[in-house]
Design an enzyme around this catalytic site. Structure first.
Site, short mmCIF file in Angstrom:
data_model
loop_
_atom_site.label_atom_id
_atom_site.label_comp_id
_atom_site.label_asym_id
_atom_site.label_seq_id
_atom_site.Cartn_x
_atom_site.Cartn_y
_atom_site.Cartn_z
N GLY A 23 0.68 -1.27 0.10
CA GLY A 23 0.09 0.40 -0.10
C GLY A 23 0.92 1.02 -0.34
N GLY B 244 0.05 8.64 2.75
CA GLY B 244 1.22 10.13 2.54
C GLY B 244 2.02 9.99 3.19
CG PHE B 245 3.38 6.45 5.48
CD1 PHE B 245 4.44 5.04 4.43
CD2 PHE B 245 1.97 6.36 6.23
CE1 PHE B 245 3.17 4.51 4.41
CE2 PHE B 245 1.66 5.26 5.84
CZ PHE B 245 2.06 4.25 5.19
N GLY B 246 4.30 7.17 2.49
CA GLY B 246 5.24 6.71 0.85
C GLY B 246 4.78 5.84 1.22
CB VAL C 21 3.45 -0.04 3.36
CG1 VAL C 21 3.59 -1.79 4.37
CG2 VAL C 21 3.26 0.97 4.18
CE LYS D 204 5.32 4.70 8.37
NZ LYS D 204 4.78 5.26 9.15
CG ASP E 19 -3.49 9.20 12.24
OD1 ASP E 19 -4.17 10.19 12.00
OD2 ASP E 19 -2.77 9.31 10.88
#
Length: 689
Positions: A358, A361-363, A365, A380, A476
């Site tokens: 997947g 916004g973080f990058g 996986v 990740k 979060d």
């Protein structure tokens, strides 16, 4: 006694005869045995080995090797009679054994081993902190009939462990009934000498239970001489916990990253008497240790050796410097295992799109495979352009790297190479929860599965807020950050926004981050993330799991766009069960569902003091407390600053339930009003700054 048994090691025929006499059942159950090593004991009539346990060629019983996430067990194959009848008193017993724990990463090893008395040799239990003897659902059950002495080398806050080097007595649970740091008494009991369980050195243990005085004593030492005073003494009558026939043996486990080879070198046991003594000097040697009575013969020229060694060292450092990954000072304090970039690149097939799990916004996986035997992991990879940059990366490592709870995603390790930032986690076979709730999911979770997930996430957040040495604010909490394993057990993940602060201190202000629909309304005003802001997000989570809807859905009808307002409107009309996910086809527990919906409304109150704590929430979910019958709209609170307990008792009107009259309170804002109270939020699941 010591002398007679140590001399037996030199008379094999006599020893084998004695061994047969000790353990041969004849006309009754065995009462004792003596194993000065385990050579020739692979016969299942003697020992039952399960998991990865095996007997080495030199006669050592190895429970686990250095491979992560494995359990190894070894039990004497025949049960012992511990009582004359089901309700009779337990017999006294004594056992002695020599153990060794050899960690993989220097001083970092785990998880430990336990001497175990149990009703079954094949009790199914996970590795890690459970040591292979119990699972999460069995903790504290009287029906376990389990007595264990643990030699624990990882501090697990879930079980309130005192440190990562202790001995504990466990009865039906891994929350030790009594525990002490590993040590022994010398000089007549006047001086205490500390012992490091995972030092790789031999340690002898003695466990004695006196059924007359009802005392269980545990003694350890670095030699064959038994100290006069035990290191741990616990007053207990084992009669209610032991059944008439029980098995005795050992269980050990390794963790996700923390792993040790766990060995037993010798073992003796006796009912109603003192177990035969073991002599460490006559036992087999640990792998890698020189054999006893051997001499090192050096036949190489000293000058030539020096030259070869010097050249080898020089070549090594040239290669090392050329391929070195820069390690900064702050990285030394982070904690978990650091992987090499090469390992992770190989594990993910060079970060091939075929292994992509997947993106966000973080990058990205990726699914990877590490170790031998292979272990599936999730890698990740934080993107260079990501808003979740180095600061959040370090936050996630430093926070989750020290957290251990069955409902939190376990961080296995990390890697930083130039601009590449990578985190390695347990692989969760079923991915994130949101895929089972929204956008026409392929699999529909039933109510029991949803309720178990809710309770699991609540337990994980409670640990963050109260069970750790610091307060951890997740910041979060939402369905997409809840991952499901192959049995659909929930684990809260993604700690990139997490913040830690000391118990009793006031959290500082920070930039506002989170996801639309989950951010508490006071956060933009105060800039302070607290346990109460996590509770607000958990309230949104409760409603989305029960309703199968996101907290804010602009694509639906205007009056249903804000989930909490829609649920409140239906609640005030006495039709709250109308909001339950229609894909359940009406198959759900009405009592549990009502509790979840009401709790979601209470947690979603606009005023922090009106929200319960996570401890109160867990008590509600476990059925240990009843929710208030009377609720006020989530946007209304007139109970002052006294807090939730005062709030739920401070009013006497508006008693509502699923069967209450149909009337909508005028104080409840409309969905459009509610949307206007979030001017700081942008469209979509984006972090705000």
């Amino acid at each position: 006694m010591n002398k007679s048994f140590s001399n037996m090691a030199y008379f094999p025929s006599l020893l084998s005869t004695l061994f047969f006499l000790l353990v041969s059942p004849s006309s009754s159950q065995p009462t004792e045995f003596f194993f000065p090593g385990f050579e020739h004991l692979n016969d299942p009539d003697n020992l039952t080995l399960t998991g990865v346990s095996q007997i080495e060629q030199n006669g050592i019983l190895r429970l686990t090797n250095a491979t992560p996430r494995f359990v190894g067990k070894a039990f004497y194959s025949s049960p012992f009679r511990f009582k004359n009848s089901t309700n009779g008193p337990a017999f006294s017993f004594s056992t002695s054994f020599v153990l060794a724990m050899v960690p993989v990463f220097g001083r970092f090893g785990g998880h430990g081993l336990a001497f175990t008395i149990t009703t079954s040799v094949d009790r199914r239990a996970p590795p890690n902190q459970y040591l292979g003897i119990l699972n999460a659902t069995e903790m504290g059950n009287f029906s376990n009939h389990l007595v264990a002495v643990e030699f624990d080398t990882v501090q697990d806050f879930e079980f309130r462990d005192m440190d990562d080097n202790h001995v504990g007595i466990d009865i039906n649970t891994l929350h030790s009934n009594a525990s002490v740091p590993a040590a022994y008494y010398t000089r007549g009991g006047s001086t205490k000498q500390n012992l490091t369980l995972k030092s790789g050195k031999l340690i002898q243990a003695w466990i004695d239970y006196d059924s007359v005085e009802n005392f269980m004593n545990v003694t350890i030492a670095a030699t064959s001489t038994k100290p006069t005073s035990p290191i741990l003494s616990f007053h207990v009558d084992l009669s209610p916990f032991l059944q008439e026939f029980m098995y005795v043996g050992f269980s050990a486990s390794t963790g996700n990253v923390l792993a040790s080879s766990h060995y037993i070198l010798g073992w003796s046991f006796k009912i109603n008497g003192q177990a035969p003594a073991l002599d460490i000097s006559s036992l087999p040697s640990l792998p890698g240790q020189p054999k006893k009575h051997t001499k090192l013969i050096v036949g190489v020229s000293v000058s030539l050796s020096v030259v070869v060694i010097a050249l080898s060292v020089a070549i090594y450092f040239v290669i090392k410097i050329k391929n070195a990954e820069v390690v900064e000072d702050w990285e030394l304090e982070i904690g978990p295992h650091r992987y090499s970039y090469r390992e992770l690149k190989q594990a993910t097939d060079s970060f091939n799109d075929k292994t992509l799990l997947g993106r966000g916004g973080f990058g990205r996986v990726y699914k990877g495979t590490l170790g031998n035997p292979s272990t599936q992991v999730a890698v990740k990879r934080v993107s260079h352009e990501s808003k979740q940059g180095l600061r959040e990366f370090v936050s996630e490592i430093s926070s989750i790297g020290r957290l251990r709870h069955r409902n939190l995603v376990q961080l296995l390790g990390w890697c930083r190479r130039r601009g590449d930032l990578l985190l390695v986690y347990d692989f969760m076979a079923n991915g994130s929860l949101d895929k089972f709730l929204f956008d026409e999911p392929k699999t529909i979770l039933n109510w029991d599965q949803r309720f178990r997930i809710i309770k699991g996430v609540a337990s994980g957040i409670l640990y963050l807020h109260e069970g750790y040495e610091q307060i951890a604010i997740h910041r979060d909490v939402k369905a997409s950050n809840v991952l499901l394993d192959d049995e659909l057990n929930a684990r809260l993940g993604d700690f990139g926004l997490a913040r830690l602060y000391e118990h009793g201190s006031n959290p500082g202000t920070s930039r506002i981050v989170g996801t639309m629909g989950y951010i508490a309304p006071e956060l933009p005003k105060t800039g302070k993330a607290t346990t109460s802001t996590d509770v607000y997000a958990f309230g949104a989570f409760l409603l989305e799991v029960a309703c199968g809807r996101r907290p804010i859905d602009p694509d639906t009808l205007a009056e249903e766009a804000v989930l909490v307002d829609w649920v409140w409107e239906k609640f005030s009309q006495g039709r709250v069960l109308d909001v339950v996910d229609t894909r359940l086809n009406g198959l759900f527990d009405e009592g549990e569902t009502m509790m979840v919906l009401k709790l979601g409304l209470i947690c979603s109150n606009d005023v922090p003091a009106a929200r319960p704590s996570m401890r109160q929430i867990v008590r509600y979910l476990d059925g240990e407390a009843d929710l208030p019958e009377k609720l006020r709209p989530p946007a209304v609170f007139d109970g002052g600053a006294e807090g939730f307990e005062a709030f739920v008792h401070s009013f006497s009107s508006l008693s509502l339930s699923s069967s209450s009259s149909s009337s909508s309170p005028s104080s409840s804002p409309s969905p459009s009003d509610k949307m206007s109270s979030y001017p700081f939020l942008t469209n979509g699941d984006a972090s705000t700054n």
